[in-house]
Design an enzyme around this catalytic site. Structure first.
Site, short mmCIF file in Angstrom:
data_model
loop_
_atom_site.label_atom_id
_atom_site.label_comp_id
_atom_site.label_asym_id
_atom_site.label_seq_id
_atom_site.Cartn_x
_atom_site.Cartn_y
_atom_site.Cartn_z
N TRP A 102 -34.45 9.87 -5.01
CA TRP A 102 -34.17 8.43 -4.92
C TRP A 102 -33.43 8.08 -3.65
CZ3 TRP A 102 -37.56 6.43 -7.69
CH2 TRP A 102 -37.90 6.95 -8.94
N ASP A 169 -26.16 3.29 -5.54
CA ASP A 169 -27.23 3.26 -6.54
C ASP A 169 -26.69 3.96 -7.79
OD1 ASP A 169 -29.42 3.66 -8.17
OD2 ASP A 169 -30.67 4.61 -6.64
N LYS A 193 -32.36 3.08 -17.41
CA LYS A 193 -31.76 4.38 -17.70
C LYS A 193 -30.61 4.22 -18.71
CE LYS A 193 -34.50 6.03 -14.47
NZ LYS A 193 -34.21 5.80 -13.10
C1 LIG Z 1 -35.02 5.72 -11.75
C2 LIG Z 1 -34.18 5.59 -10.53
C3 LIG Z 1 -34.55 4.76 -9.46
C4 LIG Z 1 -35.85 3.99 -9.43
O1 LIG Z 1 -35.82 2.94 -10.30
P1 LIG Z 1 -37.03 1.90 -10.42
O2 LIG Z 1 -36.44 0.86 -11.30
O3 LIG Z 1 -38.18 2.64 -11.05
O4 LIG Z 1 -37.37 1.41 -9.08
C5 LIG Z 1 -33.70 4.68 -8.38
N1 LIG Z 1 -32.55 5.37 -8.33
C6 LIG Z 1 -32.16 6.18 -9.35
C7 LIG Z 1 -30.88 6.92 -9.24
C8 LIG Z 1 -32.97 6.31 -10.48
O5 LIG Z 1 -32.60 7.12 -11.48
#
Ligand SMILES: *Cc1c(COP(=O)(O)O)cnc(C)c1O
Length: 357
Positions: A102, A169, A193
């Protein structure tokens, strides 16, 4: 129907009472005999949902009044482009720490927008640790980090003291532990998540950090445009925001982040302890950087995987196969996963140890 223990990495498990309430809202929202799916986002029944969701984010993260909370579409992946569009000046540089898939994707987007500097990376060891002690350039427009690396199972335990705006993030560990939210300039998280269903992405941004770049920003990528529209510049993801709001309320009503952090700790300790003491298994991550959310481990003898999978299936364990980049197993222990589900997984591992030991 027997209970399934849901270790899915994402979209992940939600509290049962949130699912029940969400189902009800689809049929009859607020007792108005209309579905939440068929009313205006600007209606008097929906506006309080957005207000409450924004308020709960600020409460759970302890954010001061400079922050504005947005719920946007496009996933966390859209933030990979929105962050540099809004915070990176045309002659500036953005600093990034590369801790996995990511983070790499965030770097790729930022590079298309402006100058980037990858100040640290753990790619040399297939991202099985968190880089530390790196230098953050004092003239960078911001530093971008990923608090929890969902695929590799590493987690930042101590956030860097940054001389420049800190962007994080937090998609896979938001609301899982106590943090100093005010140390950050921007926090974002895809809901699916640890916060709600797929479709909404939460962005908490310091308003004082905006408007400093000289570049033109597409309206849909401009935080100021979305803030001016009170997170309703265009139709927001109405239902995912509602379910996220209910999930945050569930967390708050049960004792908040402090409450869940203790349980998350217990869950992770229970599982890592079994991984370390069961001779059939081995963890994939440096111990000090192990994630409390995504626990990655391998069977030392990979030929035994089909047999372990069978036993796991018989125990109603779902979603424990590892990501294709790591292999083996990954158990995601998000907030809504109860301790007893982890106990069931550990019991299955112990049983497998007895059969094969
Ligand atoms: C799943 C995830 C993403 C991507 O998320 P999307 O909503 O599918 O774009 C980005 N960063 C992390 C840390 C993730 O776990």
């Amino acid at each position: 129907m027997s209970k399934v223990h849901n270790f899915s990495a994402g979209p992940g498990i939600l509290p049962q009472e949130v699912l029940d309430k969400s189902a009800e809202a689809i049929l009859n929202f607020n007792g108005i005999n209309l579905s939440i799916l068929e009313i205006s986002h600007r209606s008097k029944d929906y506006i309080p949902v957005m207000d409450e969701a924004q308020k709960l984010v600020k409460e759970l993260l302890g954010l001061d009044d400079d922050f504005y909370v947005l719920f946007l579409g496009g996933g966390a992946s859209m933030q990979f482009a929105m962050v540099p569009s809004n915070l990176l000046r045309t002659n500036g540089t953005a600093a990034y720490v590369n801790t996995g898939v990511w983070a790499s994707k965030a770097i790729k987007e930022a590079k298309m927008i402006g100058n980037t500097n990858v100040v640290a990376s753990s790619e040399d060891k297939n991202f099985n640790y968190i880089p530390k002690g790196y230098t953050i350039p004092a003239d960078a427009d911001y530093l971008h980090i990923t608090s929890n690396n969902t695929i590799y199972g590493t987690q930042i335990k101590q956030f860097p003291k940054s001389p420049v705006p800190l962007v994080c993030d937090m998609s896979s560990d938001i609301f899982s532990r106590k943090i100093n939210g005010n140390d950050f300039t921007l926090i974002y998280a895809g809901a699916q998540k640890n916060m709600g269903p797929a479709g909404a992405t939460m962005v908490a941004v310091r308003q004082s950090a905006l408007g400093k770049t000289d570049r033109k920003i597409l309206s849909m990528l401009d935080y100021k445009v979305h803030i001016k529209g009170e997170s309703m510049f265009n139709t927001p993801p109405v239902f995912p925001i509602y379910v996220s709001m209910l999930t945050m309320k569930w967390l708050k009503d049960n004792g908040g982040v402090e409450w869940i952090e203790k349980i998350n700790r217990q869950k992770a300790d229970l599982l890592y302890n079994e991984i370390d003491n069961n001779p059939l298994f081995i963890g994939t991550v440096e111990k000090e950087d192990r994630s409390d959310m995504n626990v990655c481990f391998l069977l030392k003898n990979t030929e035994l995987e089909p047999e372990f999978d069978k036993l796991a299936k018989a125990g109603n364990l779902s979603g424990i196969r590892g990501h294709r980049d790591v292999g083996g197993y990954r158990a995601s222990l998000y907030n809504a996963l109860p301790l007893e589900s982890v106990q069931v997984l550990v019991d299955v591992m112990k049983e497998f140890g007895r059969i094969k030991g």
